[in-house]
Design an enzyme around this catalytic site. Structure first.
Site, PDB file in Angstrom:
ATOM      1  N   TRP B 320     -22.943 -59.940 -22.856  1.00 12.23           N
ATOM      2  CA  TRP B 320     -23.536 -58.812 -22.115  1.00 12.23           C
ATOM      3  C   TRP B 320     -24.060 -57.762 -23.079  1.00 12.23           C
ATOM      4  O   TRP B 320     -25.067 -57.104 -22.843  1.00 12.23           O
ATOM      5  CB  TRP B 320     -22.479 -58.208 -21.185  1.00 12.23           C
ATOM      6  CG  TRP B 320     -22.943 -56.997 -20.426  1.00 12.23           C
ATOM      7  CD1 TRP B 320     -23.516 -56.960 -19.189  1.00 12.23           C
ATOM      8  CD2 TRP B 320     -22.861 -55.624 -20.854  1.00 12.23           C
ATOM      9  NE1 TRP B 320     -23.796 -55.666 -18.810  1.00 12.23           N
ATOM     10  CE2 TRP B 320     -23.411 -54.818 -19.822  1.00 12.23           C
ATOM     11  CE3 TRP B 320     -22.373 -54.983 -21.996  1.00 12.23           C
ATOM     12  CZ2 TRP B 320     -23.485 -53.423 -19.912  1.00 12.23           C
ATOM     13  CZ3 TRP B 320     -22.458 -53.605 -22.088  1.00 12.23           C
ATOM     14  CH2 TRP B 320     -23.012 -52.842 -21.044  1.00 12.23           C
ATOM     15  N   HIS B 321     -23.334 -57.615 -24.209  1.00 11.15           N
ATOM     16  CA  HIS B 321     -23.686 -56.550 -25.146  1.00 11.15           C
ATOM     17  C   HIS B 321     -24.999 -56.800 -25.859  1.00 11.15           C
ATOM     18  O   HIS B 321     -25.649 -55.857 -26.311  1.00 11.15           O
ATOM     19  CB  HIS B 321     -22.574 -56.343 -26.169  1.00 11.15           C
ATOM     20  CG  HIS B 321     -21.450 -55.510 -25.653  1.00 11.15           C
ATOM     21  ND1 HIS B 321     -20.395 -56.047 -24.950  1.00 11.15           N
ATOM     22  CD2 HIS B 321     -21.234 -54.179 -25.698  1.00 11.15           C
ATOM     23  CE1 HIS B 321     -19.578 -55.072 -24.607  1.00 11.15           C
ATOM     24  NE2 HIS B 321     -20.052 -53.930 -25.040  1.00 11.15           N
ATOM     25  N   GLY B 322     -25.363 -58.024 -26.015  1.00  6.44           N
ATOM     26  CA  GLY B 322     -26.639 -58.219 -26.690  1.00  6.44           C
ATOM     27  C   GLY B 322     -26.962 -59.674 -26.935  1.00  6.44           C
ATOM     28  O   GLY B 322     -26.082 -60.539 -26.896  1.00  6.44           O
TER      29      GLY B 322
END
Lengths: 399, 473
Positions: B320-322
């Site tokens: 989700w973060h990247g």
């Protein structure tokens, strides 16, 4: 049906909140307001747009904005001026092109604009050409490029700073904060320059000399290389823009040829001036061809290459080549005065093919503008060493 | 539009005044003001992003309405799947297409076509927020709303639109159905919290960023001690950056009488990894717990399955973060740590207050546990900050193999002291809502502190533009 009355407690709570908040920020607003007023009074935060409005129609626009804290943003300044003036004859380059004057190009003087401190690398010239080809800037009939040698130094890394997205620092909140900090530090140390009476702005009348006003040299009697550090010491020690400078970088030459081609495709005539150096520097460079191996290719080989491509190029010179001295004509090792520049412009006009835009400049008018300093003989010296003899005779010292 | 910008300083008072002046006219007008303001706020980055925001809002609103109209569980499930598929497709396309295409090309050698799509700011946040609504409607935790205006305002509410905290239907949406009175104390404390958030961002995070950038760019030539400091600096930078943004968001929301969920609870004072994840980015971890972990069975399907579910949650959280394998590795390493902690301490539940061992830990032991946890978490941040796995591995190699000199830390003494002071303030106020919750102080003292913070921001704030780290997600 809407209830138009507000519950008293809600309205009073809101009013108290807003009042307390305004009370809290009022000292901050007062301090900021006073500071901004002082900036404006000193001419520091006058926007580039305002400069264009005030000076845009002058013959020779102010070449430097009167800013000492905010960025002068020459890139934005010149683009804004060129958008406004739509010049037909443009000179671009570094600060070494600042001595050009519109009346040198009579009868084309009305459409002339010089943009010194505009170009710092080959990519800047390419970016400028891009602004013209995209229609962002109007297309001039001719461009004169003041070609500095270090733009061809592979070790010289500069970021391109010309684009459509340039911004004026006076509209930047963070720039104002930075200026506030520097100003406060200056106040504490006693070196703040925003105290005292307002700086004088350029008088519009001074920016509109008559087309026949003589072009005079500096009144210095001693030559001093006023750059810091002096240009000659930079060259000797291979420092600053001369770091690692051994030869002309082929990649940067390719950019130059590409840009010239782009201009020609757009129907824009190109002329090149290699800005001059002082007599003492040229002596140093000529006397050490191995140590300063970039000099001969730059001064002797490159003009020939440009001429093969049909581009008139005035090669790098020194005052002595025109019978001139360093003292009245060189502010430092590589910034010439306007009267010296008239010789270079004359040379460029002579080299321009018949029928070209530049060939329409009146050489007679140009020569008539020259006002040589008192005592300076109006003849050419071609004898090596004659410069020193004449200077000694005239009590002019070269440091 | 950034919170720490002049434009926002003009924008916010206008919205605030309009919002409360329209209170007598009705809640719909107030919601309308918030909606228009939110779209202006978001459109300031790029007006094209507004289309996506509208599509996400409209899709999930319609799904909610359709689910409300049918009693069939199968139909409701299909509508939920449609909502999740639509949201995840949009998210996947904009965020992950080039990443997966690049990974596939690297593995197979195929010539993949890259789209080089611009990532819309905040897409990860508002799609998750919108999905939480449809999931809660499906689970019948909240009724579907038929008020499109309120729903659009819920999805696009500007204080938390681009970097959270991720709101939930049962917590945030319902607030747009109730008209509240202006609460002086709430608004005042909201401003205080926003000031604290701004201070953390401008003074700590932005000033640390230049040191962190330099250390991570030149890690091969620096001492091991400096590299360790760089990892810790980044850990503090990302905390101050993200929690600073959250504080500003929560504070501004309170000006409008809206309560956002707390997103950080002094995470660096955790004594174990489980506690850390109860205190860090609470809105995201609780989202994954409630909608992924529990949906996968939680801990109801046995120990092994529970641990697998935890692994999946952390994997997804990292992703989700990247769009980079470093984030995935970071998530998986945290999963390993978390699982190891659970196994070693036989912890069955992921909920609850403090974990069992801590209650019996004496003070020196607790301090040591906090210090070790702090160190481990900050070392793992290296994966988060590194540009690639190779970069991260190279960083750790240099940290271990390069010489260690304490003198190398001398240039950073100022920032070290600033970080220690910040942690000290946060520790002193750990039981309060935020670090600047100083309502217990007399008014003159409070105002002196406010002016001091503002003065520090003007004098020491980094004037170069440093984007909020979580904007990239």
């Amino acid at each position: 049906m809407c209830r138009l009355s507000i519950l008293p407690s809600n309205a009073s709570a809101l009013a108290i909140f807003v009042a307390r908040l305004l009370l809290f920020i009022s000292p901050l607003v007062v301090v900021a307001g006073l500071f901004e007023w002082q900036l404006y009074r000193m001419g520091e935060s006058i926007s580039i747009r305002s400069y264009v409005r005030r000076y845009g129609d002058c013959a020779d626009v102010p070449l430097l904005l009167k800013r000492r804290y905010f960025s002068q943003a020459f890139n934005l300044y010149h683009v804004a001026m060129m958008k406004y003036r739509k010049p037909s004859l443009v000179a671009i380059g570094s600060s070494r092109m600042s001595a050009l004057r519109s009346r040198m190009f009579y009868p084309l003087h009305g459409g002339f604009y010089t943009a010194p401190n505009f170009i710092y690398c080959m990519e800047d010239i390419e970016a400028y050409a891009g602004l013209i080809s995209s229609g962002y800037l109007s297309k001039p009939r001719a461009v004169i490029i003041g070609l500095d040698p270090w733009w061809l130094n592979v070790c010289e890394e500069r970021k391109v700073w010309i684009s459509r997205d340039m911004s004026d620092d006076v509209y930047s909140f963070s720039a104002h904060i930075s200026v506030f900090r520097r100003y406060m530090k200056g106040l504490v140390s006693g070196k703040a320059v925003l105290r005292g009476p307002p700086k004088e702005h350029y008088a519009v009348s001074d920016m509109n000399p008559s087309v026949d006003t003589p072009i005079v040299a500096f009144s210095y009697t001693n030559y001093v290389d006023r750059e810091n550090p002096p240009v000659i010491s930079r060259i000797r020690s291979h420092k600053n823009q001369f770091t690692g400078f051994k030869e002309l970088d082929p990649a940067k030459l390719a950019i130059l040829y590409r840009v010239i081609g782009q201009f020609r495709e757009m129907g824009v005539e190109v002329g090149v001036i290699q800005p001059p150096f002082s007599n003492e520097i040229v002596r140093l460079l000529d006397g050490n061809p191995v140590k300063y191996s970039w000099w001969k290719p730059y001064r002797d080989w490159l003009p020939g290459e440009l001429e093969k491509r049909g581009i008139p190029c005035v090669r790098a010179s020194s005052p002595a080549e025109y019978g001139l001295y360093d003292a009245p004509h060189m502010y430092d090792g590589f910034h010439a005065d306007s009267s010296y520049m008239t010789f270079l412009v004359e040379e460029l006009i002579r080299q321009s093919p018949t029928g070209s835009v530049l060939s329409a400049v009146s050489l007679e008018h140009l020569r008539g503008l020259r006002a040589l300093p008192k005592g300076e003989p109006a003849v050419f010296f071609n004898i090596p060493g004659s410069q020193e003899v004449t200077n000694a005779a005239m009590n002019v010292s070269i440091q | 539009m950034l919170f720490n910008s002049f434009v926002f300083a003009v924008f916010l008072p206008i919205v605030f005044c309009l919002y409360w002046l329209l209170r007598p006219v009705g809640l719909r007008w107030q919601n309308g003001v918030l909606l228009v303001a939110s779209y202006i706020f978001y459109g300031w980055w790029d007006y094209r992003f507004l289309v996506l925001l509208f599509i996400t809002s409209a899709t999930d609103f319609l799904v909610g309405v359709r689910m409300d109209k049918t009693e069939s569980d199968t139909a409701r499930r299909w509508w939920l799947c449609f909502s999740l598929a639509a949201n995840l497709t949009v998210l996947g396309f904009f965020k992950y297409y080039d990443f997966f295409a690049g990974s596939l090309a690297h593995i197979t050698g195929w010539d993949m076509h890259f789209l080089k799509v611009v990532l819309p700011v905040g897409i990860s946040f508002y799609t998750f927020q919108s999905m939480s609504y449809t999931i809660e409607v499906y689970r019948r935790h909240i009724p579907a709303t038929h008020d499109f205006l309120a729903f659009m305002t819920f999805v696009s509410f500007f204080p938390q639109l681009v970097a959270g905290p991720i709101g939930r239907g049962h917590q945030l949406l319902l607030q747009f159905f109730e008209q509240t009175s202006f609460d002086f104390g709430k608004a005042r404390d909201g401003l205080r919290q926003a000031l604290w958030g701004l201070f953390k961002k401008v003074i700590i995070a932005d000033n640390l960023s230049s040191a962190v950038d330099r250390i991570f760019s030149n890690y091969a030539s620096l001492t091991g001690s400096e590299l360790l400091l760089g990892a810790i600096f980044f850990g503090i930078q990302i905390y101050c950056d993200f929690s600073g943004y959250t504080d500003i968001a929560i504070g501004i929301a309170r000006l409008f009488g809206v309560s956002l969920m707390r997103n950080f609870d002094c995470p660096y004072f955790s004594s174990n990894i489980q506690d850390f994840w109860r205190r860090w980015h609470i809105s995201l971890t609780s989202w994954f717990r409630d909608y992924v972990y529990i949906s996968l069975g939680g801990n109801r399907a046995g120990r092994a399955r529970s641990l697998l579910n935890i692994m999946i949650v952390f994997f997804l959280s990292g992703l989700w973060h990247g769009a980079n394998w470093t984030f995935v590795i970071w998530g998986l390493l945290h999963a390993l740590l978390y699982i190891s902690y659970l196994v070693l301490f036989h912890k069955e539940s992921t909920k609850g207050s403090d974990s069992t061992p801590n209650r019996y830990m004496v003070l020196p032991g607790r301090i040591a546990a906090v210090a070790v946890n702090f160190l481990v978490v900050n070392l793992l941040w290296v994966f988060f900050r590194a540009k690639s796995l190779g970069h991260a591995i190279g960083y750790f190699k240099s940290m271990i193999l390069n010489p260690w000199h304490l003198q190398a830390l001398i240039p950073h003494v100022g920032m070290i002291l600033a970080c220690i002071c910040l942690m000290g303030v946060e520790w002193c106020h750990r039981n309060r809502a935020h670090g600047l919750d100083i309502s217990y102080m007399p008014l003159p003292a409070r105002w002196v502190i406010y002016y001091a913070l503002i003065g520090m921001m003007v004098w020491w704030g980094n004037t170069l533009y440093v984007p909020f780290i979580y904007f990239a997600f």
